[in-house]
Design a protein around this motif. Sequence first.
Motif, PDB file in Angstrom:
ATOM      1  N   SER A  58       6.435   1.550   5.114  1.00  0.00           N
ATOM      2  CA  SER A  58       5.458   2.115   6.037  1.00  0.00           C
ATOM      3  C   SER A  58       5.126   1.115   7.143  1.00  0.00           C
ATOM      4  O   SER A  58       5.079  -0.081   6.921  1.00  0.00           O
ATOM      5  CB  SER A  58       4.188   2.493   5.277  1.00  0.00           C
ATOM      6  OG  SER A  58       3.208   2.957   6.166  1.00  0.00           O
ATOM      7  N   ASP A  59       4.868   1.634   8.323  1.00  0.00           N
ATOM      8  CA  ASP A  59       4.484   0.747   9.418  1.00  0.00           C
ATOM      9  C   ASP A  59       2.966   0.684   9.567  1.00  0.00           C
ATOM     10  O   ASP A  59       2.457   0.018  10.451  1.00  0.00           O
ATOM     11  CB  ASP A  59       5.140   1.174  10.727  1.00  0.00           C
ATOM     12  CG  ASP A  59       4.772   2.589  11.139  1.00  0.00           C
ATOM     13  OD1 ASP A  59       4.201   3.318  10.314  1.00  0.00           O
ATOM     14  OD2 ASP A  59       5.063   2.961  12.281  1.00  0.00           O
ATOM     15  N   LYS A  60       2.237   1.357   8.703  1.00  0.00           N
ATOM     16  CA  LYS A  60       0.773   1.304   8.701  1.00  0.00           C
ATOM     17  C   LYS A  60       0.306   0.801   7.351  1.00  0.00           C
ATOM     18  O   LYS A  60       1.000   0.921   6.347  1.00  0.00           O
ATOM     19  CB  LYS A  60       0.194   2.691   8.962  1.00  0.00           C
ATOM     20  CG  LYS A  60       0.602   3.235  10.300  1.00  0.00           C
ATOM     21  CD  LYS A  60      -0.093   4.525  10.607  1.00  0.00           C
ATOM     22  CE  LYS A  60       0.556   5.088  11.827  1.00  0.00           C
ATOM     23  NZ  LYS A  60      -0.143   5.543  12.850  1.00  0.00           N
ATOM     24  N   SER A  61      -0.894   0.247   7.322  1.00  0.00           N
ATOM     25  CA  SER A  61      -1.413  -0.247   6.047  1.00  0.00           C
ATOM     26  C   SER A  61      -1.714   0.931   5.122  1.00  0.00           C
ATOM     27  O   SER A  61      -1.993   2.037   5.567  1.00  0.00           O
ATOM     28  CB  SER A  61      -2.676  -1.083   6.265  1.00  0.00           C
ATOM     29  OG  SER A  61      -3.678  -0.289   6.846  1.00  0.00           O
ATOM     30  N   THR A  62      -1.652   0.667   3.841  1.00  0.00           N
ATOM     31  CA  THR A  62      -1.850   1.720   2.853  1.00  0.00           C
ATOM     32  C   THR A  62      -3.245   1.631   2.256  1.00  0.00           C
ATOM     33  O   THR A  62      -3.909   0.591   2.338  1.00  0.00           O
ATOM     34  CB  THR A  62      -0.814   1.605   1.721  1.00  0.00           C
ATOM     35  OG1 THR A  62      -0.929   0.316   1.141  1.00  0.00           O
ATOM     36  CG2 THR A  62       0.591   1.807   2.249  1.00  0.00           C
ATOM     37  N   GLN A  63      -3.688   2.720   1.660  1.00  0.00           N
ATOM     38  CA  GLN A  63      -4.969   2.771   0.982  1.00  0.00           C
ATOM     39  C   GLN A  63      -4.722   2.922  -0.507  1.00  0.00           C
ATOM     40  O   GLN A  63      -3.918   3.765  -0.908  1.00  0.00           O
ATOM     41  CB  GLN A  63      -5.778   3.978   1.491  1.00  0.00           C
ATOM     42  CG  GLN A  63      -6.140   3.907   2.958  1.00  0.00           C
ATOM     43  CD  GLN A  63      -7.160   2.823   3.236  1.00  0.00           C
ATOM     44  OE1 GLN A  63      -8.029   2.569   2.419  1.00  0.00           O
ATOM     45  NE2 GLN A  63      -7.034   2.170   4.374  1.00  0.00           N
TER      46      GLN A  63
END
Length: 72
Positions: A58-63
């Motif tokens: 992923s290119d975004k942070s995860t939750q």
Amino acid sequence: MLQRQQASAIIAARRLIVDGAVGMVEMALTQLSEKKIVELDEERKAAMVSNLLVVLCSDKSTQPVVNTGSLY
């Protein structure tokens, strides 16, 4: 021409990310098995692989998600 070069660079970068992620997933599964930390059936392995690849590629942070149910 510049768009073609940018697209090639993006594809090359994604390929490196996926190669690295696959290696990390493989290493995680191997270590879990060798150290007998947890035994996973094929369905749970597939879920773990899927989740790890999403996080690693992923290119975004995860939750984080907290599972309040049982494992089975």
